[in-house]
Design a protein around this motif. Sequence first.
Motif, PDB file in Angstrom:
ATOM      1  N   ILE A  47       0.813  -1.220   0.000  1.00 31.88           N
ATOM      2  CA  ILE A  47       0.000   0.000   0.000  1.00 31.88           C
ATOM      3  C   ILE A  47       0.848   1.271   0.000  1.00 31.88           C
ATOM      4  N   PRO A  48       1.936   1.374   0.788  1.00 33.13           N
ATOM      5  CA  PRO A  48       2.762   2.577   0.677  1.00 33.13           C
ATOM      6  C   PRO A  48       3.362   2.760  -0.725  1.00 33.13           C
ATOM      7  N   LEU A  49       3.776   1.677  -1.374  1.00 33.36           N
ATOM      8  CA  LEU A  49       4.265   1.789  -2.758  1.00 33.36           C
ATOM      9  C   LEU A  49       3.138   2.260  -3.668  1.00 33.36           C
ATOM     10  N   ALA A  50       1.945   1.712  -3.485  1.00 28.38           N
ATOM     11  CA  ALA A  50       0.795   2.135  -4.295  1.00 28.38           C
ATOM     12  C   ALA A  50       0.570   3.633  -4.148  1.00 28.38           C
ATOM     13  N   SER A  51       0.657   4.141  -2.930  1.00 22.63           N
ATOM     14  CA  SER A  51       0.455   5.570  -2.676  1.00 22.63           C
ATOM     15  C   SER A  51       1.513   6.411  -3.386  1.00 22.63           C
ATOM     16  N   ARG A  52       2.756   5.988  -3.297  1.00 25.66           N
ATOM     17  CA  ARG A  52       3.844   6.731  -3.942  1.00 25.66           C
ATOM     18  C   ARG A  52       3.681   6.727  -5.463  1.00 25.66           C
ATOM     19  N   ALA A  53       3.248   5.591  -6.021  1.00 28.39           N
ATOM     20  CA  ALA A  53       3.059   5.496  -7.471  1.00 28.39           C
ATOM     21  C   ALA A  53       1.878   6.361  -7.924  1.00 28.39           C
ATOM     22  N   ILE A  54       0.810   6.383  -7.143  1.00 27.93           N
ATOM     23  CA  ILE A  54      -0.332   7.236  -7.471  1.00 27.93           C
ATOM     24  C   ILE A  54       0.099   8.697  -7.480  1.00 27.93           C
ATOM     25  N   ASP A  55       0.942   9.071  -6.514  1.00 34.73           N
ATOM     26  CA  ASP A  55       1.435  10.455  -6.461  1.00 34.73           C
ATOM     27  C   ASP A  55       2.192  10.838  -7.735  1.00 34.73           C
ATOM     28  N   LYS A  56       2.780   9.857  -8.415  1.00 31.35           N
ATOM     29  CA  LYS A  56       3.498  10.125  -9.666  1.00 31.35           C
ATOM     30  C   LYS A  56       2.580  10.067 -10.888  1.00 31.35           C
ATOM     31  N   GLY A  57       1.312   9.781 -10.680  1.00 35.57           N
ATOM     32  CA  GLY A  57       0.380   9.716 -11.794  1.00 35.57           C
ATOM     33  C   GLY A  57       0.287   8.354 -12.453  1.00 35.57           C
ATOM     34  N   CYS A  58       0.758   7.318 -11.756  1.00 35.48           N
ATOM     35  CA  CYS A  58       0.693   5.953 -12.287  1.00 35.48           C
ATOM     36  C   CYS A  58      -0.675   5.338 -12.019  1.00 35.48           C
ATOM     37  N   HIS A  59      -1.007   4.335 -12.817  1.00 34.18           N
ATOM     38  CA  HIS A  59      -2.152   3.476 -12.563  1.00 34.18           C
ATOM     39  C   HIS A  59      -1.635   2.352 -11.667  1.00 34.18           C
ATOM     40  N   VAL A  60      -2.369   2.019 -10.613  1.00 40.41           N
ATOM     41  CA  VAL A  60      -1.886   1.000  -9.673  1.00 40.41           C
ATOM     42  C   VAL A  60      -2.956  -0.064  -9.485  1.00 40.41           C
ATOM     43  N   LEU A  61      -2.526  -1.317  -9.574  1.00 41.30           N
ATOM     44  CA  LEU A  61      -3.434  -2.446  -9.454  1.00 41.30           C
ATOM     45  C   LEU A  61      -2.864  -3.450  -8.464  1.00 41.30           C
ATOM     46  N   GLY A  62      -3.724  -3.916  -7.552  1.00 42.98           N
ATOM     47  CA  GLY A  62      -3.324  -4.970  -6.616  1.00 42.98           C
ATOM     48  C   GLY A  62      -3.361  -6.325  -7.310  1.00 42.98           C
ATOM     49  N   PHE A  63      -2.736  -7.319  -6.710  1.00 43.94           N
ATOM     50  CA  PHE A  63      -2.630  -8.637  -7.323  1.00 43.94           C
ATOM     51  C   PHE A  63      -3.971  -9.365  -7.423  1.00 43.94           C
ATOM     52  N   SER A  64      -4.960  -8.929  -6.651  1.00 41.58           N
ATOM     53  CA  SER A  64      -6.286  -9.557  -6.736  1.00 41.58           C
ATOM     54  C   SER A  64      -7.186  -8.833  -7.739  1.00 41.58           C
ATOM     55  N   GLY A  65      -6.630  -7.843  -8.439  1.00 42.77           N
ATOM     56  CA  GLY A  65      -7.398  -7.109  -9.440  1.00 42.77           C
ATOM     57  C   GLY A  65      -8.041  -5.838  -8.921  1.00 42.77           C
ATOM     58  N   LYS A  66      -7.817  -5.529  -7.658  1.00 45.25           N
ATOM     59  CA  LYS A  66      -8.407  -4.318  -7.072  1.00 45.25           C
ATOM     60  C   LYS A  66      -7.508  -3.119  -7.377  1.00 45.25           C
ATOM     61  N   PRO A  67      -8.074  -2.087  -8.017  1.00 43.68           N
ATOM     62  CA  PRO A  67      -7.253  -0.907  -8.297  1.00 43.68           C
ATOM     63  C   PRO A  67      -7.070  -0.045  -7.049  1.00 43.68           C
ATOM     64  N   PHE A  68      -5.917   0.565  -6.966  1.00 44.01           N
ATOM     65  CA  PHE A  68      -5.674   1.619  -5.981  1.00 44.01           C
ATOM     66  C   PHE A  68      -5.815   2.926  -6.743  1.00 44.01           C
ATOM     67  N   THR A  69      -6.623   3.830  -6.249  1.00 42.20           N
ATOM     68  CA  THR A  69      -6.884   5.092  -6.943  1.00 42.20           C
ATOM     69  C   THR A  69      -6.636   6.257  -5.991  1.00 42.20           C
ATOM     70  N   PRO A  70      -6.554   7.477  -6.516  1.00 40.07           N
ATOM     71  CA  PRO A  70      -6.432   8.632  -5.611  1.00 40.07           C
ATOM     72  C   PRO A  70      -7.582   8.696  -4.608  1.00 40.07           C
ATOM     73  N   ALA A  71      -8.771   8.236  -5.010  1.00 36.66           N
ATOM     74  CA  ALA A  71      -9.924   8.287  -4.103  1.00 36.66           C
ATOM     75  C   ALA A  71      -9.889   7.188  -3.042  1.00 36.66           C
ATOM     76  N   SER A  72      -9.219   6.063  -3.318  1.00 37.68           N
ATOM     77  CA  SER A  72      -9.249   4.938  -2.373  1.00 37.68           C
ATOM     78  C   SER A  72      -7.978   4.776  -1.550  1.00 37.68           C
ATOM     79  N   ILE A  73      -6.892   5.424  -1.941  1.00 44.17           N
ATOM     80  CA  ILE A  73      -5.607   5.136  -1.293  1.00 44.17           C
ATOM     81  C   ILE A  73      -5.565   5.624   0.155  1.00 44.17           C
ATOM     82  N   GLY A  74      -6.242   6.721   0.471  1.00 42.31           N
ATOM     83  CA  GLY A  74      -6.245   7.206   1.853  1.00 42.31           C
ATOM     84  C   GLY A  74      -6.843   6.195   2.811  1.00 42.31           C
ATOM     85  N   MET A  75      -7.972   5.612   2.435  1.00 44.41           N
ATOM     86  CA  MET A  75      -8.607   4.592   3.280  1.00 44.41           C
ATOM     87  C   MET A  75      -7.733   3.343   3.360  1.00 44.41           C
ATOM     88  N   ALA A  76      -7.105   2.959   2.253  1.00 48.53           N
ATOM     89  CA  ALA A  76      -6.235   1.785   2.253  1.00 48.53           C
ATOM     90  C   ALA A  76      -5.062   1.981   3.214  1.00 48.53           C
TER      91      ALA A  76
END
Length: 152
Positions: A77-106
């Motif tokens: 999750i911390p890597l997902a947050s850092r990648a989102i900050d760079k404007g990347c698309h981030v996907l978890g291994f189970s197919g769940k996307p990490f988005t700017p709207a969901s990363i705070g709760m994650a």
Amino acid sequence: MPDPTIFVDADACPVKDEAMRVAERLGLVVTYVCNGGVRPSRDPMVRIIVVPQGADAADDWIVEQAKANDIVLTADIPLASRAIDKGCHVLGFSGKPFTPASIGMALAMRDLNQHLRETGESKGYNPGFRPADRSAFLSALDTLGRKAKTLS
């Protein structure tokens, strides 16, 4: 703008083969970043990057190399947050996307679960990886890869 690259946080990734299949189908470069243990590939569209041992060495390498519109595959999750900050698309291994709207709760849930483990209130077992997770991942990565290609 060049096609996006798929970066895989590969040390504990259960969907390496699936990521390679989708990347091949879409004509995208896939880069596996790990501390070791990933077999080399002769495919010129597959890169294996071995980083030094260390808690965040693979994460740091991915964040340094990734650019906006690249795809990062991780359960971290911390890597997902850092990648989102760079404007990347981030996907978890189970197919769940990490988005700017969901990363705070994650991030908040990660911190809460860590606290519960440290206080002994939770054993901290993660659910097992299921065939349905693999299927959801394949579908989500294919959709995300197509979207990223149209934005490039």
